[in-house]
Design a protein around this motif. Structure first.
Motif, mmCIF file in Angstrom:
data_model
loop_
_atom_site.group_PDB
_atom_site.id
_atom_site.type_symbol
_atom_site.label_atom_id
_atom_site.label_comp_id
_atom_site.label_asym_id
_atom_site.label_seq_id
_atom_site.Cartn_x
_atom_site.Cartn_y
_atom_site.Cartn_z
ATOM 1 N N PRO A 192 48.792 23.381 31.669
ATOM 2 C CA PRO A 192 49.769 22.514 30.979
ATOM 3 C C PRO A 192 50.139 22.822 29.766
ATOM 4 O O PRO A 192 49.519 23.579 28.870
ATOM 5 C CB PRO A 192 48.981 21.142 31.211
ATOM 6 C CG PRO A 192 47.919 21.442 32.080
ATOM 7 C CD PRO A 192 47.459 22.752 31.954
ATOM 8 N N SER A 193 51.388 22.085 29.450
ATOM 9 C CA SER A 193 51.763 22.434 27.958
ATOM 10 C C SER A 193 52.325 20.810 27.290
ATOM 11 O O SER A 193 52.712 20.205 28.340
ATOM 12 C CB SER A 193 52.931 23.391 28.002
ATOM 13 O OG SER A 193 52.720 24.522 28.312
ATOM 14 N N HIS A 194 52.324 20.956 26.046
ATOM 15 C CA HIS A 194 53.000 19.634 25.595
ATOM 16 C C HIS A 194 53.548 20.150 24.264
ATOM 17 O O HIS A 194 52.989 20.775 23.429
ATOM 18 C CB HIS A 194 51.832 18.824 25.042
ATOM 19 C CG HIS A 194 52.442 17.374 24.486
ATOM 20 N ND1 HIS A 194 53.359 16.583 25.132
ATOM 21 C CD2 HIS A 194 52.252 16.838 23.335
ATOM 22 C CE1 HIS A 194 53.833 15.616 24.520
ATOM 23 N NE2 HIS A 194 53.266 15.797 23.093
ATOM 24 N N LEU A 195 54.715 19.807 24.211
ATOM 25 C CA LEU A 195 55.802 20.393 23.168
ATOM 26 C C LEU A 195 56.131 18.878 22.269
ATOM 27 O O LEU A 195 56.787 18.181 22.731
ATOM 28 C CB LEU A 195 57.107 21.113 23.601
ATOM 29 C CG LEU A 195 56.933 22.272 24.452
ATOM 30 C CD1 LEU A 195 58.155 22.827 25.067
ATOM 31 C CD2 LEU A 195 55.808 23.307 23.708
ATOM 32 N N ARG A 196 56.007 19.037 20.969
ATOM 33 C CA ARG A 196 56.207 17.538 20.369
ATOM 34 C C ARG A 196 56.963 18.015 19.053
ATOM 35 O O ARG A 196 57.133 19.259 18.777
ATOM 36 C CB ARG A 196 54.884 16.993 20.195
ATOM 37 C CG ARG A 196 53.847 17.880 19.024
ATOM 38 C CD ARG A 196 52.498 17.241 19.172
ATOM 39 N NE ARG A 196 51.783 17.765 18.082
ATOM 40 C CZ ARG A 196 50.940 18.949 18.566
ATOM 41 N NH1 ARG A 196 51.053 19.372 19.544
ATOM 42 N NH2 ARG A 196 50.499 19.603 17.162
ATOM 43 N N GLY A 197 57.137 16.909 18.303
ATOM 44 C CA GLY A 197 57.959 16.961 17.033
ATOM 45 C C GLY A 197 59.559 17.433 17.098
ATOM 46 O O GLY A 197 60.064 17.692 16.005
ATOM 47 N N ILE A 198 60.224 17.174 18.449
ATOM 48 C CA ILE A 198 61.309 17.765 18.597
ATOM 49 C C ILE A 198 62.289 16.664 18.870
ATOM 50 O O ILE A 198 63.346 16.782 19.704
ATOM 51 C CB ILE A 198 61.375 18.904 19.675
ATOM 52 C CG1 ILE A 198 60.543 18.615 20.691
ATOM 53 C CG2 ILE A 198 60.989 20.055 18.757
ATOM 54 C CD1 ILE A 198 60.272 19.724 21.913
ATOM 55 N N GLY A 199 62.208 15.386 18.476
ATOM 56 C CA GLY A 199 63.247 14.455 19.016
ATOM 57 C C GLY A 199 64.569 14.713 18.225
ATOM 58 O O GLY A 199 65.572 14.295 18.832
ATOM 59 N N HIS A 200 64.671 15.353 17.231
ATOM 60 C CA HIS A 200 66.083 15.703 16.514
ATOM 61 C C HIS A 200 66.625 16.338 17.472
ATOM 62 O O HIS A 200 68.073 16.454 17.327
ATOM 63 C CB HIS A 200 65.861 16.226 15.222
ATOM 64 C CG HIS A 200 65.113 17.702 15.285
ATOM 65 N ND1 HIS A 200 63.456 17.786 15.679
ATOM 66 C CD2 HIS A 200 65.511 18.799 15.270
ATOM 67 C CE1 HIS A 200 63.205 18.936 15.424
ATOM 68 N NE2 HIS A 200 64.294 19.672 15.402
ATOM 69 N N LEU A 256 50.749 33.706 32.190
ATOM 70 C CA LEU A 256 51.460 32.960 31.400
ATOM 71 C C LEU A 256 50.987 31.577 31.082
ATOM 72 O O LEU A 256 50.742 30.742 31.955
ATOM 73 C CB LEU A 256 52.741 32.706 31.753
ATOM 74 C CG LEU A 256 53.827 32.517 30.706
ATOM 75 C CD1 LEU A 256 54.168 33.015 29.443
ATOM 76 C CD2 LEU A 256 55.343 31.940 31.423
ATOM 77 N N LEU A 257 50.257 31.423 29.802
ATOM 78 C CA LEU A 257 49.490 30.113 29.577
ATOM 79 C C LEU A 257 50.585 29.139 28.861
ATOM 80 O O LEU A 257 51.549 29.321 28.115
ATOM 81 C CB LEU A 257 48.416 30.363 28.674
ATOM 82 C CG LEU A 257 47.324 31.671 29.149
ATOM 83 C CD1 LEU A 257 46.493 31.802 27.989
ATOM 84 C CD2 LEU A 257 46.645 31.275 30.435
ATOM 85 N N GLY A 258 49.974 27.921 29.283
ATOM 86 C CA GLY A 258 50.606 26.627 28.707
ATOM 87 C C GLY A 258 50.211 26.620 27.157
ATOM 88 O O GLY A 258 49.063 27.057 26.713
ATOM 89 N N ILE A 259 50.975 25.877 26.500
ATOM 90 C CA ILE A 259 50.575 25.638 24.966
ATOM 91 C C ILE A 259 50.613 24.254 24.411
ATOM 92 O O ILE A 259 51.559 23.315 25.075
ATOM 93 C CB ILE A 259 51.370 26.631 23.834
ATOM 94 C CG1 ILE A 259 52.803 26.351 24.261
ATOM 95 C CG2 ILE A 259 51.012 28.005 24.284
ATOM 96 C CD1 ILE A 259 53.854 26.976 23.236
ATOM 97 N N GLU A 260 50.119 23.710 23.541
ATOM 98 C CA GLU A 260 50.211 22.465 22.684
ATOM 99 C C GLU A 260 50.895 22.945 21.290
ATOM 100 O O GLU A 260 50.340 23.759 20.451
ATOM 101 C CB GLU A 260 48.879 21.753 22.404
ATOM 102 C CG GLU A 260 47.966 21.264 23.640
ATOM 103 C CD GLU A 260 48.628 19.951 23.984
ATOM 104 O OE1 GLU A 260 49.068 19.199 22.990
ATOM 105 O OE2 GLU A 260 48.515 19.591 25.243
ATOM 106 N N ALA A 261 51.742 22.411 21.174
ATOM 107 C CA ALA A 261 52.739 23.103 20.043
ATOM 108 C C ALA A 261 53.689 21.780 19.515
ATOM 109 O O ALA A 261 54.198 21.236 20.111
ATOM 110 C CB ALA A 261 53.619 24.207 20.394
ATOM 111 N N ASP A 262 53.698 21.935 18.115
ATOM 112 C CA ASP A 262 54.591 21.129 17.314
ATOM 113 C C ASP A 262 55.732 22.241 16.910
ATOM 114 O O ASP A 262 55.556 23.104 16.086
ATOM 115 C CB ASP A 262 54.085 20.629 16.260
ATOM 116 C CG ASP A 262 54.658 19.713 15.133
ATOM 117 O OD1 ASP A 262 56.360 19.723 15.584
ATOM 118 O OD2 ASP A 262 54.560 18.633 14.491
#
Length: 430
Positions: free
Chosen positions: A331-339, A304-310
């Motif tokens: 590692p993963s970074h999930l962004r664009g989800i402040g809402h 199971l791989l981490g992702i960079e995703a908006d």
């Protein structure tokens, strides 16, 4: 009768690859849009394979309070349009679609309509819609739950500006009722980018299916974030509801974490549902994904791989995606989800807290999460009365803990919002 569940619930752990074929309940988003339009259409209609869950039953109850006739006794729900006359009280529960979609409809009536809901719901934003209705000439009292409005039998309509950066539902709510306004409605967004745009696409598509003229080409002519609905009748149309693809997230996630294979039947080959993004996300995470006429099959590969995703447009998928990222080997970074801080709970803070308490290495940002590989352990995963948080909890539980140190999911019954008897159905797969 289903036996009561322990609370917190010892969610099952996968002791090997889980192989399953599942049929999911219908889409909440499509069911509730279909019910709203059926209630203000020019004749009776049927919503086939309607989702029977707390959210959809609350919508049926709200529209019934406005005078619609809705028979929910079978799998297919018959709807007779609302009279929209007289006083009414609407319970929105924890349903954002009820709180936001029903007031623009109630404004067409002649009575005093009062809205309230669960305590958690009083924190969710509604002020933009109420301000828009005031601007359109509707008598509205209050800026948050509880609030009330008094219709005069018609809404003039016309141009209105909203800041829909908090929720795409602010736009959809006005579009759904707009054809019944005297001048239609011209909705213009002013603010940060609108999240969850696929949900507005869903609204536009279902309106057009009812014969409503919706101009979105203005977005291509130098006027972005503008939607115009022409005045006119809303034709009665029967709908067959697709499976809820966002509700597929924990089941497909189970294939990923167990190294098994899960098929979700009847996955549409074309859809406006945000949950369809799961196909690409899970493929990026190392799963094998296959779509056929039978459905969508996801197979875990053991890595199971981490992702960079908006995830800005598909924020409702964040809880399960974050749970998978917490279990990933990179590692993963999930962004664009402040809402999603304004969803059923502040989902970013809740995920950072609950995953962190189970040992995840997670950093909360203003608009997202960073997750790094870590060894997780058992403990209690709190849900904050949020069904998507419960979905995240059961996915983690499937991969983590032991008989002596399980993951316990608090208030798993909150999943009834969109999936009645989710917990026993989930447990039957192991």
């Amino acid at each position: 009768m289903t036996a009561p569940l322990d609370d917190p619930w010892p969610a099952p752990r996968a002791r090997g690859p889980v192989d399953a074929v599942v049929t999911l309940p219908g889409s909440k988003s499509l069911t509730n849009r279909a019910l709203v339009l059926a209630a203000i259409a020019d004749g009776p209609s049927v919503v086939r394979r309607a989702l029977r869950s707390r959210d959809s039953l609350l919508m049926a109850g709200a529209l019934s309070a406005l005078g619609a006739g809705i028979d929910t006794s079978g799998e297919d729900w018959t709807v007779t349009p609302a009279r929209l006359a007289g006083d009414a009280t609407v319970d929105v529960g924890l349903a954002g679609t009820v709180m936001r979609f029903v007031p623009p409809v109630a404004a067409l009536g002649t009575g005093l309509v009062s809205f309230d809901g669960d305590a958690h719901m009083r924190q969710r934003p509604i002020g933009e819609i109420l301000a828009a209705l005031r601007a359109l000439g509707v008598d509205v009292e209050g800026d948050a739950l509880p609030f009330s409005l008094r219709g005069s039998g018609a809404v003039p309509g016309g141009m209105v500006t909203v800041d829909a950066s908090g929720s795409s539902q602010f736009v959809s709510a006005l579009l759904l009722a707009g054809a019944r306004y005297d001048a239609g409605i011209d909705v213009r967004h002013a603010g940060e980018p609108v999240p969850s745009l696929p949900h507005i696409d869903m609204t536009v598509e279902i309106l057009r299916a009812h014969g409503v003229v919706v101009d979105t080409a203005l977005n291509d002519r130098g006027e972005p974030d503008r939607w115009v609905v022409a005045p006119g009748p809303i034709k009665a149309v029967d709908h067959t509801i697709e499976p809820d693809l966002s509700n597929a997230a924990p089941f497909l996630g189970l294939a990923a974490v167990s190294g098994g294979s899960v098929t979700v039947r009847d996955w549409p080959l074309r859809t406006t549902q945000a949950g369809d993004a799961l196909r690409g996300l899970l493929e990026q995470m190392g799963c094998r994904v296959a779509l056929s006429d039978e459905g969508l099959t996801v197979t875990g590969t053991g890595e199971l791989l981490g992702i960079e995703a908006d995830l800005h447009d598909v924020g409702e998928l964040t809880p399960v995606v974050a749970a998978l990222c917490a279990l990933a080997t990179t590692p993963s970074h999930l962004r664009g989800i402040g809402h999603i801080r304004g969803h059923e709970t502040d989902r970013l803070a809740a995920l950072a807290t609950e995953l962190g308490d189970l040992g995840a290495d997670v950093t909360e940002h203003a608009d997202g999460l960073t997750l790094r590989p870590a060894t997780l352990h058992g403990g209690t995963f709190h849900t904050y009365a949020d069904h998507r948080m419960a979905h995240a909890g059961v996915v983690v539980a499937a991969a983590v803990g032991s008989d002596d140190d399980p993951v316990l999911v608090e208030n798993v019954a909150t999943t009834s919002k969109t999936f009645t008897d989710f917990a026993p159905f989930w447990a039957s797969l192991f």
